[in-house]
Design a protein around this motif. Structure first.
Motif, PDB file in Angstrom:
ATOM      1  N   UNK A  48       0.833  -1.206   0.000  1.00 22.79           N
ATOM      2  CA  UNK A  48       0.000   0.000   0.000  1.00 22.79           C
ATOM      3  C   UNK A  48       0.866   1.254   0.000  1.00 22.79           C
ATOM      4  N   UNK A  49       1.945   1.251   0.757  1.00 25.96           N
ATOM      5  CA  UNK A  49       2.851   2.406   0.772  1.00 25.96           C
ATOM      6  C   UNK A  49       3.520   2.582  -0.590  1.00 25.96           C
ATOM      7  N   UNK A  50       3.844   1.482  -1.258  1.00 25.08           N
ATOM      8  CA  UNK A  50       4.409   1.563  -2.610  1.00 25.08           C
ATOM      9  C   UNK A  50       3.386   2.152  -3.579  1.00 25.08           C
ATOM     10  N   UNK A  51       2.115   1.735  -3.443  1.00 25.69           N
ATOM     11  CA  UNK A  51       1.051   2.293  -4.274  1.00 25.69           C
ATOM     12  C   UNK A  51       0.985   3.810  -4.103  1.00 25.69           C
ATOM     13  N   UNK A  52       0.996   4.267  -2.841  1.00 26.57           N
ATOM     14  CA  UNK A  52       0.883   5.701  -2.583  1.00 26.57           C
ATOM     15  C   UNK A  52       2.101   6.472  -3.085  1.00 26.57           C
ATOM     16  N   UNK A  53       3.280   5.847  -3.084  1.00 27.56           N
ATOM     17  CA  UNK A  53       4.473   6.509  -3.622  1.00 27.56           C
ATOM     18  C   UNK A  53       4.333   6.714  -5.129  1.00 27.56           C
ATOM     19  N   UNK A  54       3.840   5.689  -5.823  1.00 26.82           N
ATOM     20  CA  UNK A  54       3.617   5.805  -7.273  1.00 26.82           C
ATOM     21  C   UNK A  54       2.521   6.825  -7.544  1.00 26.82           C
ATOM     22  N   UNK A  55       1.454   6.773  -6.765  1.00 27.77           N
ATOM     23  CA  UNK A  55       0.342   7.722  -6.915  1.00 27.77           C
ATOM     24  C   UNK A  55       0.840   9.155  -6.786  1.00 27.77           C
ATOM     25  N   UNK A  56       1.671   9.393  -5.789  1.00 29.64           N
ATOM     26  CA  UNK A  56       2.201  10.744  -5.555  1.00 29.64           C
ATOM     27  C   UNK A  56       3.021  11.226  -6.756  1.00 29.64           C
ATOM     28  N   UNK A  57       3.870  10.358  -7.283  1.00 25.29           N
ATOM     29  CA  UNK A  57       4.726  10.748  -8.403  1.00 25.29           C
ATOM     30  C   UNK A  57       3.927  10.969  -9.688  1.00 25.29           C
ATOM     31  N   UNK A  58       2.967  10.091  -9.954  1.00 23.68           N
ATOM     32  CA  UNK A  58       2.147  10.260 -11.158  1.00 23.68           C
ATOM     33  C   UNK A  58       1.293  11.521 -11.064  1.00 23.68           C
ATOM     34  N   UNK A  59       0.707  11.746  -9.910  1.00 25.88           N
ATOM     35  CA  UNK A  59      -0.116  12.936  -9.719  1.00 25.88           C
ATOM     36  C   UNK A  59       0.724  14.204  -9.862  1.00 25.88           C
TER      37      UNK A  59
END
Length: 89
Positions: A48-59
């Motif tokens: 889940x933390x990896x998901x949020x890291x990718x989400x942050x970068x894409x956003x």
């Protein structure tokens, strides 16, 4: 037809979007404080933390305009697919 809510639909693992990044950090911290530093619940929090890291970068790339326009519409699709990936234990 309504789309099922991933936070209330039973699955084999929690959808990372059901809890904010701070919640996943806190969950991992609580697990570690109890001596649980590996296992399926820790793997779930890590995923889940990896998901949020990718989400942050894409956003950030979308908001900064550094992502090509033809890729912007695919960001949500990529995040949906990433959210469905089960954690590795």
């Amino acid at each position: 037809m309504t789309t099922p809510n991933p936070c209330t639909t039973p699955t084999r693992h929690a959808d990372p979007r059901c809890r904010p990044v701070q919640g996943w950090r806190a969950r991992k911290g609580v697990l570690a404080s109890r001596g649980e530093v590996e296992g399926p619940r820790v793997a779930e929090a890590d995923a889940a933390l990896a998901f949020w890291a990718v989400h942050k970068r894409l956003t950030a790339a979308v908001e900064a305009g550094t992502m090509p326009a033809e890729n912007v519409e695919n960001v949500e699709k990529v995040l949906d697919q990433l959210a469905e990936v089960p954690p590795r234990s």
